[in-house]
Design a protein around this motif. Structure first.
Motif, short mmCIF file in Angstrom:
data_model
loop_
_atom_site.label_atom_id
_atom_site.label_comp_id
_atom_site.label_asym_id
_atom_site.label_seq_id
_atom_site.Cartn_x
_atom_site.Cartn_y
_atom_site.Cartn_z
N GLU A 39 0.83 -1.21 -0.02
CA GLU A 39 -0.02 -0.06 0.05
C GLU A 39 0.92 1.05 0.08
N VAL A 40 0.74 2.02 -1.14
CA VAL A 40 1.56 3.36 -1.16
C VAL A 40 0.69 4.44 -0.21
N ILE A 41 1.57 4.86 1.00
CA ILE A 41 0.98 5.84 1.97
C ILE A 41 1.73 7.16 1.63
N GLY A 42 2.52 7.31 0.83
CA GLY A 42 3.20 8.62 0.61
C GLY A 42 4.08 8.67 -0.60
N PHE A 43 3.81 9.64 -1.26
CA PHE A 43 4.60 9.79 -2.78
C PHE A 43 5.23 11.16 -2.81
N VAL A 44 6.34 11.43 -2.67
CA VAL A 44 7.00 12.88 -2.31
C VAL A 44 8.09 12.62 -3.45
N ARG A 57 12.37 13.67 4.30
CA ARG A 57 10.99 13.10 3.86
C ARG A 57 10.78 11.71 4.03
N ALA A 58 11.75 10.97 4.01
CA ALA A 58 11.82 9.51 4.14
C ALA A 58 11.62 9.05 5.59
N LYS A 59 12.07 9.81 6.45
CA LYS A 59 12.04 9.65 7.83
C LYS A 59 10.61 10.18 8.33
N ILE A 60 9.89 11.15 7.84
CA ILE A 60 8.54 11.70 7.91
C ILE A 60 7.80 10.39 7.55
N MET A 61 7.96 9.88 6.31
CA MET A 61 6.91 8.64 5.93
C MET A 61 7.05 7.61 6.91
N ILE A 62 8.31 7.29 7.36
CA ILE A 62 8.38 6.29 8.29
C ILE A 62 7.71 6.51 9.37
#
Length: 110
Positions: A39-44, A57-62
């Protein structure tokens, strides 16, 4: 179903809507063959060259639930313009260092 955050190249945003990234993620194909459907929950985007915002941005998505970080194929493979990011390896290494070995990284999507 595992949750993934995808980081893409800012330079290709106007050329690629990301629909192939979403399709292969939901089907568990190509870059997602090892994980199966996700499931894609973020696309930045990376934030633009040289990609310094990618780590944050990777850290925020985690922090917001992603279990996997994937780099869209525009980063490492140059899709769709045939020009991979010259900063990709530096960005990927910095994300790996920040998130640690417990977070799975995928280097391409399609």
């Amino acid at each position: 179903m595992p949750k993934v955050g995808i980081i893409r190249c800012q330079q290709t945003e106007d050329l690629c809507p990301g629909n192939t990234d979403f399709k292969v993620a939901s089907e568990g194909k190509l870059g997602f063959a090892e994980t199966g459907p996700v499931e894609v929950i973020g696309f930045v985007s990376c934030g633009g060259c040289p990609g310094k915002k990618a780590v944050a941005r990777a850290k925020i998505m985690i922090e917001r639930g992603a279990e996997i970080i994937a780099f869209a194929s525009c980063m490492g493979r140059g899709n769709p313009i045939g020009f991979p990011c010259p900063h990709f390896e530096t960005i990927k290494t910095a994300v790996e260092k920040k998130l640690g070995p417990e977070v799975q990284l995928i280097s391409w999507t399609h």
